[in-house]
Structure formats: structure tokens, C-alpha cells
Design an enzyme around this catalytic site. Structure first.
Site, PDB file in Angstrom:
ATOM      1  CB  THR A  16      -1.350  -0.191   1.343  1.00  0.00           C
ATOM      2  OG1 THR A  16      -1.528  -0.949   1.290  1.00  0.00           O
ATOM      3  CG2 THR A  16      -1.766   1.255   0.909  1.00  0.00           C
ATOM      4  CE1 TYR A  30      -3.620  -0.518  -1.069  1.00  0.00           C
ATOM      5  CE2 TYR A  30      -6.077   0.349   0.250  1.00  0.00           C
ATOM      6  CZ  TYR A  30      -4.327  -0.087  -0.477  1.00  0.00           C
ATOM      7  OH  TYR A  30      -4.182  -1.190   1.190  1.00  0.00           O
ATOM      8  CB  THR A  95       0.030  -4.097   6.141  1.00  0.00           C
ATOM      9  OG1 THR A  95      -0.901  -4.358   5.714  1.00  0.00           O
ATOM     10  CG2 THR A  95       0.145  -2.469   6.338  1.00  0.00           C
ATOM     11  CG  ASP A  96      -2.515  -7.195   3.790  1.00  0.00           C
ATOM     12  OD1 ASP A  96      -3.282  -6.620   4.463  1.00  0.00           O
ATOM     13  OD2 ASP A  96      -3.744  -7.995   2.511  1.00  0.00           O
ATOM     14  CE  LYS A 166      -2.872  -5.270   7.902  1.00  0.00           C
ATOM     15  NZ  LYS A 166      -3.024  -5.011   6.388  1.00  0.00           N
ATOM     16  CD  GLU A 285       2.095 -30.844  24.683  1.00  0.00           C
ATOM     17  OE1 GLU A 285       2.235 -29.741  25.530  1.00  0.00           O
ATOM     18  OE2 GLU A 285       3.095 -31.533  23.743  1.00  0.00           O
TER      19      GLU A 285
HETATM   20  C1  SIN Z   1      -1.020  -3.323   2.658  1.00  0.00           C
HETATM   21  O1  SIN Z   1       0.300  -3.179   2.017  1.00  0.00           O
HETATM   22  O2  SIN Z   1      -1.783  -2.516   4.120  1.00  0.00           O
HETATM   23  C2  SIN Z   1      -2.239  -4.351   2.472  1.00  0.00           C
HETATM   24  C3  SIN Z   1      -1.711  -4.387   0.251  1.00  0.00           C
HETATM   25  C4  SIN Z   1      -0.366  -5.723   1.014  1.00  0.00           C
HETATM   26  O3  SIN Z   1      -0.236  -5.747   1.347  1.00  0.00           O
HETATM   27  O4  SIN Z   1       0.315  -5.165  -0.017  1.00  0.00           O
END
Ligand code: SIN
Length: 316
Positions: A16, A30, A95-96, A166, A285
Site C-alpha cells: 500500500t 486503491y 502490511t498483509d 497485523k 500431547e
Molecule cells: C497493505 O500494504 O496495507 C495491504 C496491501 C499489501 O499488503 O501489499
């Protein structure tokens, strides 16, 4: 750009931060990864005179991040970090999947220099983009005395690669470090650490150019069955991370299918889908547990399948 000394290498991968929208008021509709890193840096006041080098390593929406791009990014980080005049590396990233790339680099890079991932929640064309300030903050971290390890910088908060995730799909302050809390804050260009920097923990293996192990994530939930696991085994999966409920619990039908998968030679790791706190180990476990989040446990299992660990993986 010309390399001066000491310098920081800024590697663009898209996201982004490099996104553009038809309207300055549209912060959601976008297209990510449209603007090159040189143009982004050129648009930030005061950067022109700083000793920076920049390189476009990739240009993608990070939902499409893949092992081949990780390989290129790793190689470029290693090349820049090996240069004496390079003080640190800043990586612009969507961010993803930023937390996954950060963890991958944390486990692959052998360096005492800082590697700082940064990002944006609003596109570059926004009326009030957050990318430029995040880049300035990332540069402050990359040049801070004592800074080391792979970190993420977003909205003035510095997170280490093991803890960061995130946590919000829209807010500018989209990342958190769970119970451990942030590593540091950046305030008006000054870095204020609140706990010790976390050095990289390299796995001492070469990332292959192709033929990466196939590891998938399966989640436990009310009514979970074994069909997905059986389909994955038929499809040749080599490892499965199960994101269990609570303390890593798995519904019996899913557990039965996972036991069958293990008998067929599939490597298994159990994590929790809870967003905070590691699984608490206990006697009896049935599946090996990881203290990492499911997406980071997946990276660890991929690395295990490339080279079995001498020691257990670090926790979160
Ligand atoms: C973002 O950057 O917030 C979303 C898109 C991406 O992860 O490239």
C-alpha cells in the site's frame, strides 16, 4: 542513487505504501504496488541529502508474497549488508504478510546490522498518507545506535520479528507485539527502546531457488472434520500446521485425519488460533506444539523440512 558512507539501503517490494488510488479520499479501493521506490523516496522532504541507496527488489501486493520473492529479497539483503558502508537495510513492504517476511528474514539472515521493514495503511496518493512518516521512522531505527535484528516499524512503534503481527485491517497503528509489547517507539526522529533488541537467529541453511517444501495451515473450529487434511495428503502436502482452538486443542475427527497424515509421512505442528500467548505444554500431547503463530510456525516447518533443527525453534 549514488552510494555514500555510511549509508542505508532502502529495498522496495510494493504494498500500500507504493499504492495509488483514483481519489485522494479513497484509502481502501486503491491498487497496491504501483509507484517505484525511487519516486517514493524522492517525494519525502529532507531525504534528498541523506546517504541512501535504493533498489526495487519486487513490486507486489504482499498478499501475493511467495517463496521466490523471499529468495530474491534475502539475497539482496545479504548483498547490501555485506558492504562495510551499509549501516542497515530498510524494506518497504505491504502490511498483509509483513510479519511473515520479517520472521523469514529473522531466521535466514546472519547479521548484527538492523533490517527494518516498514509499510503503510494508506496509499501514496491519499490525502494524508502514512507511508512517508513510516519511512522516516524506519530510517531513524536503521541508523540508531545499538539497533539490531529484524524489526517492523509502523505508526511510530517498533516490533520485533518474532512477536509482530497485523491486528487491524484499517487502523494506521495496525500491528501489535502481543504480551511482549513493542521493542521501541520513534518520536520525532528519536528512537526510544523499551526492551532489548532481538538479534537474528539464522538457521544456517541455503534458501533453495525452487522446490520448496509444501506446508499448509488448517484451522480447528466448531464442527471441524478431516476432509481437508485428507485432500491435502492426496495432493502431496509435506507439512501441516494446525491452528488449534484454545491451548492448541483439535476436534477428534480432525485429529484422526492428522494422525493418518502423520502415518503417511506428513510433518505436523500444533499452534493456537488465539492471538496472544504461547501453547502451554503438558504431558501426553498427541501432536508437537509450537509457541509461534500459525503463519510463523509454517515458515519454521518449511525450514525444518529443508534442514531439520539441531535445537527447538524459539518461542514467541
Ligand atoms: C497493505 O500494504 O496495507 C495491504 C496491501 C499489501 O499488503 O501489499
Amino acid at each position: 542513487m549514488q552510494v555514500a558512507r555510511p549509508t542505508i539501503a532502502v529495498l522496495g517490494t510494493g504494498g500500500t505504501l507504493a499504492g495509488s488510488s483514483a481519489s485522494a479520499t479513497d484509502n481502501v479501493g486503491y491498487t497496491a504496488a504501483q509507484i517505484g521506490i525511487e519516486a517514493i523516496l524522492a517525494g519525502i522532504p529532507g531525504l534528498r541529502d541523506l546517504p541512501l541507496a535504493s533498489e526495487q527488489v519486487a513490486q507486489l501486493d504482499s498478499k501475493d508474497m511467495d517463496f521466490a520473492t523471499w529468495g530474491r529479497l534475502l539475497a539482496r539483503c545479504q548483498a547490501w549488508l555485506a558492504r562495510d558502508e551499509v549501516q542497515g537495510v530498510v524494506i518497504t513492504h505491504g502490511t498483509d504478510t509483513l510479519e511473515e517476511t520479517a520472521y523469514f528474514l529473522h531466521r535466514m539472515l546472519d547479521t548484527a546490522k538492523p533490517v527494518v521493514l516498514t509499510c503503510a495503511m494508506r496509499p501514496a496518493t491519499s490525502m494524508s498518507p502514512d507511508g512517508p512518516q513510516n519511512i522516516l521512522d524506519a530510517l531513524a531505527v536503521a541508523s540508531a545506535a545499538g539497533a539490531q535484528g529484524v524489526v517492523a516499524v509502523c505508526a511510530g512503534v517498533v516490533h520485533d520479528a518474532v512477536q509482530v503481527s497485523k491486528v487491524h485491517p484499517y487502523r494506521l497503528d495496525a500491528f501489535a507485539s502481543g504480551e511482549a509489547g513493542p521493542l521501541a517507539y520513534v518520536e520525532d526522529g528519536q528512537v526510544r527502546p523499551v526492551r532489548a533488541w532481538v538479534p537474528t537467529a539464522p538457521r544456517a541453511l541455503d534458501w533453495p531457488a525452487g522446490a520448496w517444501p509444501r506446508v499448509e495451515i488448517v484451522m480447528n473450529h466448531a464442527g471441524a472434520g478431516g476432509g481437508m487434511v485428507r485432500a491435502l495428503v492426496r495432493d502431496g502436502v509435506q507439512g501441516i500446521v494446525v491452528a488449534g482452538t484454545g491451548n492448541g486443542s483439535v476436534a477428534q475427527p480432525l485429529l484422526d485425519a492428522l494422525q493418518e497424515a502423520r502415518e503417511a509421512g506428513v510433518a505436523l505442528v500444533r499452534t493456537t488460533r488465539c492471538s496472544q500467548g504461547p501453547i502451554v505444554r503438558h504431558a501426553g500431547e498427541t501432536l508437537p506444539a509450537s509457541a509461534l503463530s500459525p503463519v510463523k510456525a509454517r515458515i519454521e516447518l518449511v525450514l525444518d523440512l529443508l534442514r531439520p533443527p539441531a535445537r527447538p525453534a524459539p518461542g514467541r
